[in-house]
Design a protein around this motif. Structure first.
Motif, PDB file in Angstrom:
ATOM      1  N   CYS A   4       0.846  -1.192   0.000  1.00  0.00           N
ATOM      2  CA  CYS A   4       0.000   0.000   0.000  1.00  0.00           C
ATOM      3  C   CYS A   4       0.885   1.247   0.000  1.00  0.00           C
ATOM      4  O   CYS A   4       0.682   2.166  -0.795  1.00  0.00           O
ATOM      5  N   ALA A   6       0.983   3.725   1.866  1.00  0.00           N
ATOM      6  CA  ALA A   6       0.420   4.989   2.352  1.00  0.00           C
ATOM      7  C   ALA A   6       1.303   5.484   3.495  1.00  0.00           C
ATOM      8  O   ALA A   6       1.724   4.713   4.357  1.00  0.00           O
ATOM      9  N   CYS A  40       2.401   2.221   5.462  1.00  0.00           N
ATOM     10  CA  CYS A  40       1.520   1.049   5.514  1.00  0.00           C
ATOM     11  C   CYS A  40       2.173  -0.149   4.837  1.00  0.00           C
ATOM     12  O   CYS A  40       2.621  -0.064   3.697  1.00  0.00           O
ATOM     13  N   HIS A  46      -5.876  -3.300  -0.115  1.00  0.00           N
ATOM     14  CA  HIS A  46      -6.626  -3.398   1.141  1.00  0.00           C
ATOM     15  C   HIS A  46      -7.566  -2.205   1.318  1.00  0.00           C
ATOM     16  O   HIS A  46      -7.399  -1.173   0.690  1.00  0.00           O
ATOM     17  N   HIS A  50      -4.879   1.599   7.627  1.00  0.00           N
ATOM     18  CA  HIS A  50      -3.496   1.303   7.251  1.00  0.00           C
ATOM     19  C   HIS A  50      -2.783   0.741   8.487  1.00  0.00           C
ATOM     20  O   HIS A  50      -3.223   0.956   9.615  1.00  0.00           O
TER      21      HIS A  50
HETATM   22 ZN   LIG Z   1      -2.536   0.916   3.646  1.00  0.00          ZN
END
Ligand SMILES: [Zn+2]
Ligand SMILES: [Zn+2]
Length: 115
Positions: A4, A6, A40, A46, A50
């Motif tokens: 991810c 993030a 994350c 997903h 996070h």
């Molecule tokens: Zn994430």
């Protein structure tokens, strides 16, 4: 499969900066860059929160910080520990995520976490 990735300013950075501004020394060698952000570690597909790994309290209890737009929560979770059954047992690496995470074990990702 990709992370991810993030990123968010770490939830403790404000506290450390407030301590420093208030005259409480945090040490000149404090690794600001290392702790400035959390990233994350879940898969790119997903949903919901996070999650970033923080540390190990015991072999069966790992500390994670999870976050959404509403804020951060610290949780203790069991490690996933799943291994790839198609890999030679000597070369297997246990998944570093928490138990019951979103699909995508850590050893299935083909990219690096973006720090
Ligand atoms: Zn994430
Ligand atoms: Zn896993």
């Amino acid at each position: 499969m990709y992370h991810c990735n993030a990123s968010s300013p770490s939830p403790w950075l404000d506290l450390i900066e407030a301590l420093a501004a208030g005259g409480i020394p945090v040490g000149e060698d404090f690794p600001w860059d290392l702790y400035a952000h959390v990233v994350c570690e879940l898969c790119s597909q997903h949903s919901t929160y996070h999650a970033a790994y923080l540390g190990e309290l015991s072999p069966v209890s790992h500390v994670w910080v999870i976050w959404e737009s509403g804020g951060f929560t610290y949780v203790m979770l069991r490690p996933c520990g799943a291994v790839d059954p198609t890999v030679n047992p000597v070369q297997r690496e246990a998944c570093t995520l928490f138990a019951d995470h979103w699909p995508g074990h850590s050893w299935q990702f083909t990219d690096m976490l973006q720090d």
